[in-house]
Design a protein around this motif. Structure first.
Motif, PDB file in Angstrom:
ATOM      1  N   GLY A  32       0.839  -1.040   0.001  1.00 15.48           N
ATOM      2  CA  GLY A  32       0.140  -0.242  -0.256  1.00 15.48           C
ATOM      3  C   GLY A  32       0.964   1.072   0.037  1.00 15.48           C
ATOM      4  O   GLY A  32       0.589   2.617  -0.240  1.00 15.48           O
ATOM      5  N   GLY A  33       1.740   1.039   0.703  1.00 14.71           N
ATOM      6  CA  GLY A  33       2.454   2.274   0.840  1.00 14.71           C
ATOM      7  C   GLY A  33       3.571   2.731  -0.420  1.00 14.71           C
ATOM      8  O   GLY A  33       3.356   3.930  -0.858  1.00 14.71           O
ATOM      9  N   ILE A  34       4.005   1.378  -1.651  1.00 19.27           N
ATOM     10  CA  ILE A  34       4.117   1.443  -2.629  1.00 19.27           C
ATOM     11  C   ILE A  34       3.433   2.637  -3.977  1.00 19.27           C
ATOM     12  O   ILE A  34       4.114   2.943  -3.774  1.00 19.27           O
ATOM     13  CB  ILE A  34       5.323   0.323  -3.249  1.00 19.27           C
ATOM     14  N   CYS A  35       2.204   1.650  -3.648  1.00 18.16           N
ATOM     15  CA  CYS A  35       0.959   1.445  -4.651  1.00 18.16           C
ATOM     16  C   CYS A  35       0.895   3.115  -4.196  1.00 18.16           C
ATOM     17  O   CYS A  35       0.420   4.055  -4.646  1.00 18.16           O
ATOM     18  CB  CYS A  35       0.078   1.165  -4.816  1.00 18.16           C
ATOM     19  N   SER A  36       0.632   4.447  -2.764  1.00 16.97           N
ATOM     20  CA  SER A  36       0.034   5.299  -2.802  1.00 16.97           C
ATOM     21  C   SER A  36       1.158   6.010  -3.081  1.00 16.97           C
ATOM     22  O   SER A  36       0.722   7.513  -3.645  1.00 16.97           O
ATOM     23  CB  SER A  36       0.324   5.018  -0.816  1.00 16.97           C
ATOM     24  N   VAL A  37       2.241   6.166  -3.161  1.00 15.74           N
ATOM     25  CA  VAL A  37       3.765   6.774  -3.066  1.00 15.74           C
ATOM     26  C   VAL A  37       3.394   7.294  -4.525  1.00 15.74           C
ATOM     27  O   VAL A  37       3.820   8.600  -5.024  1.00 15.74           O
ATOM     28  CB  VAL A  37       4.992   6.509  -2.670  1.00 15.74           C
ATOM     29  N   SER A  38       3.921   5.687  -5.625  1.00 10.05           N
ATOM     30  CA  SER A  38       4.117   5.821  -6.892  1.00 10.05           C
ATOM     31  C   SER A  38       2.463   6.628  -7.865  1.00 10.05           C
ATOM     32  O   SER A  38       3.188   7.812  -8.437  1.00 10.05           O
ATOM     33  CB  SER A  38       4.257   4.400  -7.702  1.00 10.05           C
ATOM     34  N   GLY A  39       0.967   6.600  -6.450  1.00  6.07           N
ATOM     35  CA  GLY A  39       0.172   6.721  -7.487  1.00  6.07           C
ATOM     36  C   GLY A  39       0.749   7.924  -7.451  1.00  6.07           C
ATOM     37  O   GLY A  39       0.176   9.165  -8.337  1.00  6.07           O
ATOM     38  N   PHE A  40       0.368   8.708  -6.807  1.00  2.22           N
ATOM     39  CA  PHE A  40       0.525  10.107  -5.842  1.00  2.22           C
ATOM     40  C   PHE A  40       1.642  11.339  -6.930  1.00  2.22           C
ATOM     41  O   PHE A  40       1.341  12.088  -7.137  1.00  2.22           O
ATOM     42  CB  PHE A  40       1.053  10.473  -4.580  1.00  2.22           C
ATOM     43  N   VAL A  41       2.909  10.404  -6.677  1.00  3.80           N
ATOM     44  CA  VAL A  41       3.899  11.143  -7.862  1.00  3.80           C
ATOM     45  C   VAL A  41       3.160  11.087  -9.331  1.00  3.80           C
ATOM     46  O   VAL A  41       3.381  12.303  -9.830  1.00  3.80           O
ATOM     47  CB  VAL A  41       5.225  10.423  -7.851  1.00  3.80           C
ATOM     48  N   HIS A  42       2.886  10.466 -10.083  1.00  5.73           N
ATOM     49  CA  HIS A  42       2.583  10.014 -10.699  1.00  5.73           C
ATOM     50  C   HIS A  42       1.485  10.838 -11.269  1.00  5.73           C
ATOM     51  O   HIS A  42       1.303  11.152 -12.212  1.00  5.73           O
ATOM     52  CB  HIS A  42       2.704   8.498 -11.425  1.00  5.73           C
ATOM     53  N   SER A  43       0.424  10.878 -10.456  1.00  9.15           N
ATOM     54  CA  SER A  43      -1.026  11.945 -10.841  1.00  9.15           C
ATOM     55  C   SER A  43      -0.675  13.364 -10.215  1.00  9.15           C
ATOM     56  O   SER A  43      -0.925  13.713 -11.779  1.00  9.15           O
ATOM     57  CB  SER A  43      -2.280  11.004  -9.853  1.00  9.15           C
ATOM     58  N   LEU A  44      -0.023  13.403  -9.642  1.00  8.23           N
ATOM     59  CA  LEU A  44       0.790  15.256  -9.473  1.00  8.23           C
ATOM     60  C   LEU A  44       0.724  15.289 -10.683  1.00  8.23           C
ATOM     61  O   LEU A  44       1.562  16.745 -11.407  1.00  8.23           O
ATOM     62  CB  LEU A  44       2.034  15.316  -8.546  1.00  8.23           C
ATOM     63  N   GLU A  45       2.330  14.489 -10.757  1.00  7.53           N
ATOM     64  CA  GLU A  45       2.736  14.488 -12.754  1.00  7.53           C
ATOM     65  C   GLU A  45       1.638  14.656 -14.034  1.00  7.53           C
ATOM     66  O   GLU A  45       1.967  15.869 -14.461  1.00  7.53           O
ATOM     67  CB  GLU A  45       4.323  13.693 -12.925  1.00  7.53           C
ATOM     68  N   GLY A  46       0.795  14.066 -13.768  1.00  2.00           N
ATOM     69  CA  GLY A  46       0.192  14.119 -14.966  1.00  2.00           C
ATOM     70  C   GLY A  46      -0.945  15.521 -14.799  1.00  2.00           C
ATOM     71  O   GLY A  46      -1.372  16.259 -16.036  1.00  2.00           O
ATOM     72  N   LEU A  47      -1.032  15.699 -13.599  1.00  5.08           N
ATOM     73  CA  LEU A  47      -2.230  17.108 -13.274  1.00  5.08           C
ATOM     74  C   LEU A  47      -0.998  18.261 -13.793  1.00  5.08           C
ATOM     75  O   LEU A  47      -1.436  19.003 -14.040  1.00  5.08           O
ATOM     76  CB  LEU A  47      -2.569  17.173 -12.023  1.00  5.08           C
ATOM     77  N   ILE A  48       0.396  18.154 -13.776  1.00  2.70           N
ATOM     78  CA  ILE A  48       1.270  19.569 -13.842  1.00  2.70           C
ATOM     79  C   ILE A  48       1.024  19.282 -15.346  1.00  2.70           C
ATOM     80  O   ILE A  48       0.800  20.546 -16.427  1.00  2.70           O
ATOM     81  CB  ILE A  48       2.410  19.254 -13.266  1.00  2.70           C
ATOM     82  N   GLU A  49       1.471  18.293 -15.875  1.00 10.65           N
ATOM     83  CA  GLU A  49       1.903  18.103 -17.889  1.00 10.65           C
ATOM     84  C   GLU A  49       0.400  18.656 -18.043  1.00 10.65           C
ATOM     85  O   GLU A  49       0.366  19.938 -19.412  1.00 10.65           O
ATOM     86  CB  GLU A  49       1.789  17.102 -18.221  1.00 10.65           C
ATOM     87  N   ALA A  50      -1.164  18.533 -17.281  1.00 12.75           N
ATOM     88  CA  ALA A  50      -1.837  19.151 -18.900  1.00 12.75           C
ATOM     89  C   ALA A  50      -2.785  20.377 -18.101  1.00 12.75           C
ATOM     90  O   ALA A  50      -3.201  20.631 -19.069  1.00 12.75           O
ATOM     91  CB  ALA A  50      -3.159  18.377 -17.633  1.00 12.75           C
ATOM     92  N   TYR A  51      -2.270  20.656 -17.154  1.00  9.66           N
ATOM     93  CA  TYR A  51      -2.397  22.304 -16.648  1.00  9.66           C
ATOM     94  C   TYR A  51      -1.382  22.846 -17.440  1.00  9.66           C
ATOM     95  O   TYR A  51      -2.149  24.067 -18.123  1.00  9.66           O
ATOM     96  CB  TYR A  51      -2.005  22.364 -15.305  1.00  9.66           C
ATOM     97  N   ARG A  52      -0.400  22.726 -17.442  1.00  6.93           N
ATOM     98  CA  ARG A  52       0.617  22.791 -18.725  1.00  6.93           C
ATOM     99  C   ARG A  52       0.288  23.132 -20.288  1.00  6.93           C
ATOM    100  O   ARG A  52      -0.054  24.418 -20.371  1.00  6.93           O
ATOM    101  CB  ARG A  52       1.773  22.771 -19.186  1.00  6.93           C
ATOM    102  N   THR A  53      -0.604  21.878 -20.387  1.00  6.03           N
ATOM    103  CA  THR A  53      -0.918  22.003 -21.687  1.00  6.03           C
ATOM    104  C   THR A  53      -1.998  22.832 -22.360  1.00  6.03           C
ATOM    105  O   THR A  53      -2.795  23.510 -23.298  1.00  6.03           O
ATOM    106  CB  THR A  53      -1.585  20.538 -22.145  1.00  6.03           C
ATOM    107  N   ASN A  54      -2.851  22.990 -20.896  1.00  3.99           N
ATOM    108  CA  ASN A  54      -4.362  23.290 -20.826  1.00  3.99           C
ATOM    109  C   ASN A  54      -3.363  25.394 -20.843  1.00  3.99           C
ATOM    110  O   ASN A  54      -4.293  26.309 -21.874  1.00  3.99           O
ATOM    111  CB  ASN A  54      -4.723  23.437 -19.644  1.00  3.99           C
ATOM    112  N   ALA A  55      -2.594  25.629 -20.884  1.00  6.54           N
ATOM    113  CA  ALA A  55      -2.211  26.940 -20.973  1.00  6.54           C
ATOM    114  C   ALA A  55      -1.016  27.131 -22.320  1.00  6.54           C
ATOM    115  O   ALA A  55      -1.415  28.422 -22.363  1.00  6.54           O
ATOM    116  CB  ALA A  55      -1.351  27.111 -19.240  1.00  6.54           C
ATOM    117  N   GLU A  56      -0.961  26.613 -22.318  1.00  9.35           N
ATOM    118  CA  GLU A  56      -0.339  26.945 -23.827  1.00  9.35           C
ATOM    119  C   GLU A  56      -1.521  27.289 -25.171  1.00  9.35           C
ATOM    120  O   GLU A  56      -1.281  27.516 -25.886  1.00  9.35           O
ATOM    121  CB  GLU A  56       0.007  25.911 -24.243  1.00  9.35           C
ATOM    122  N   ASP A  57      -3.206  26.136 -24.362  1.00 12.51           N
ATOM    123  CA  ASP A  57      -3.888  26.298 -25.073  1.00 12.51           C
ATOM    124  C   ASP A  57      -4.651  27.382 -25.223  1.00 12.51           C
ATOM    125  O   ASP A  57      -4.591  27.954 -26.217  1.00 12.51           O
ATOM    126  CB  ASP A  57      -4.800  24.937 -25.802  1.00 12.51           C
TER     127      ASP A  57
END
Length: 526
Positions: free
Chosen positions: A501-526
């Motif tokens: 659970g700890g591994i999945c929690s840390v990994s999922g949180f980091v990748h979800s946060l990266e995905g949100l940052i990438e999506a936010y940058r994409t929206n800002a460029e559009d």
């Protein structure tokens, strides 16, 4: 002279002994233990005698009160008070002739008059929690996980069922007579017991913070999915997804005035039935296209960056642990709790797995974050309108729960409150308390506008609070409170769940946060 010298030496020795004993007692006290001296032991025995007499007197008063005829209808019932006094972790002592001979027989503390629910009713409540509209994101999890995503749906069901059972086991302890009795009544009480005696309130605060985050994020997801569904239902209208979210929030603003959920609860059964009908419609449409199913698209490989997000989505769809202690305490037969957990999670596992697989096979790589957006235009508008209605009617439940947790932890703790009470002496909500509620509604809107990504938010929430409340904390509490009674395989399961659970929690949180940052940058460029 010799006698006087011996007397002085004896007094000095006694003084040194007392000082050394005091130092040792102080050292043990700082370490969290209590070392009782002879005088303290006498005091404890005296307190036990007084406690016994006090409880006996209260029982006699209760028996007298039960034997007397009832007075006016407006008269207040006798206060139970200390008849539920606990000593040494033992259960409350109910009066003789009581139906509930112990709290472990099924009652909450002081809950003799509360109406009890059957195992079927409890199962219905759990089903509503784990079979909600968030299953709409599961096909998106299969898109990035393939067969491993299906395995995770089964694995998460098994683990959440197990952690729900061990969480309830932490509510019970053996009393002085060797009987298993209920000594705690909530998730917060379990957390506080694990952190006692050094930090008796730390665990409860951690659980409250996690609960508030999950409830507020659930409210945000309802606003996000409402804007998303309306935008994709009427693409021809000159209204953006953000505008639809603002319209949805305007409809939800009266939630700030809620004092109870009686009005909203009337629609809960109707909304749940409507959601099951919608799921059946989606599956029926998918089955009509069974000849075109893309079985070759379901593979064993995973997307390393996006698969951890899928883990958070799946875990979030199973979160129900936070209210299980209250649910079990209100069951007529708490012994049926394990059976209820088994069949509800088996049913959830089967239905979620079939829904996710069938939907993904129908649209394959074109699967969207909310699966109803893949439906044809004519069907999509009708289904999405029903889903938006369900989302808007579901919003008050987590919102009101989050408000209650905030008010109890920050505004209603007496001298420990951080801020003055939200309610006046007449029970009316103060203006600044109403302002805070409105601010919470507006906060959910702002988050929905700036982060309008349903799957990413769901994965982030599931990784952050879902994994903590469903995987990490129950297994940790089970090890902490029942360590001496656990068998080796139980210890192995708890440790394995905590590590995974700890591994999945840390990994999922980091990748979800990266995905949100990438999506936010994409929206800002559009």
């Amino acid at each position: 002279m010799a006698t006087l010298l011996r007397s002085k030496l004896s007094n000095v020795a006694t003084s040194v002994s007392n000082k050394s004993q005091a130092k040792v007692s102080g050292m043990f006290a700082r370490m969290g233990f209590q070392a009782a001296t002879d005088e303290e032991a006498v005091g404890f025995a005296h307190c036990d005698d007084l406690d016994f007499e006090h409880r006996q007197g209260l029982q006699m008063d209760i028996l007298k009160a039960e034997g007397e005829p009832c007075g006016d209808e407006g008269a207040e019932p006798p206060v139970e008070g200390d008849i539920h006094y606990q000593r040494g972790g033992s259960a409350p002592l109910p009066p003789s002739g009581s139906k509930d001979q112990a709290v472990g027989a099924g009652g909450e503390f002081g809950g003799h008059d509360k109406p009890k629910i059957t195992a079927w009713e409890a199962g219905w409540n759990v089903t509503n929690a784990i079979q909600g509209m968030f299953v709409l994101g599961l096909p998106y999890a299969i898109l990035h996980g393939g067969y491993l995503g299906l395995f995770l749906i089964i694995f998460a069901a098994v683990v959440c069922c197990y952690t729900g059972k061990i969480l309830i086991a932490c509510l019970y302890e053996e009393n002085e007579d060797g009987e298993v009795v209920r000594v705690r009544d909530s998730y917060v009480a379990i957390a506080n017991a694990c952190c006692a005696p050094r930090f008796p309130t730390l665990g409860g605060r951690v659980v409250n913070v996690a609960q508030i985050i999950e409830l507020v994020m659930t409210c945000i997801l309802y606003v996000v999915v409402s804007g998303n569904l309306m935008y994709n239902s009427f693409p021809g209208l000159p209204v953006s997804q953000k505008s639809w979210s603002i319209i949805a929030t305007a409809v939800l603003l009266p939630c700030a005035f809620l004092k109870n959920l009686k009005a909203v609860s009337k629609f809960s059964l109707l909304c749940t039935l409507a959601h099951f009908v919608i799921n059946i419609l989606v599956i029926a449409y998918c089955l009509s296209r069974a000849r075109d199913w893309a079985w070759e698209k379901v593979k064993f490989y995973i997307d390393v960056k996006k698969f951890p997000i899928s883990i958070g989505i799946i875990v979030f769809s199973y979160t129900s642990q936070i209210f299980l202690p209250s649910l079990e305490g209100n069951m007529q037969q708490p012994s049926e709790f394990h059976c209820m957990m088994n069949w509800t999670h088996i049913a959830a596992c089967v239905l979620k797995g079939l829904f996710a697989l069938v939907a993904y096979l129908t649209w394959a790589d074109e699967t969207k974050e909310v699966i109803t957006d893949n439906l044809p235009g004519s069907i999509r508008a009708v289904v999405n309108i029903f889903l938006v209605a369900k989302a808007l009617l579901s919003y008050p439940l987590p919102f009101f729960a989050a408000v209650e947790v905030l008010e109890k932890s920050l505004f209603q703790e007496g001298s420990r409150a951080f801020f003055p009470a939200c309610y006046g002496g007449d029970g009316r909500l103060k203006s600044w308390g109403l302002t805070l509620r409105c601010a919470l509604v507006v906060f959910t809107l702002l988050m929905a506008i700036y982060v309008p990504h349903f799957a990413l938010l769901m994965g982030l929430t599931g990784s952050l609070t879902g994994a903590g409340l469903c995987f990490l904390l129950p297994s940790l509490f089970h090890l902490r409170l029942l360590w001496r009674k656990l068998l080796w395989h139980q210890v192995f399961f708890d440790v394995a769940i905590f590590v995974i659970g700890g591994i999945c929690s840390v990994s999922g949180f980091v990748h979800s946060l990266e995905g949100l940052i990438e999506a936010y940058r994409t929206n800002a460029e559009d």
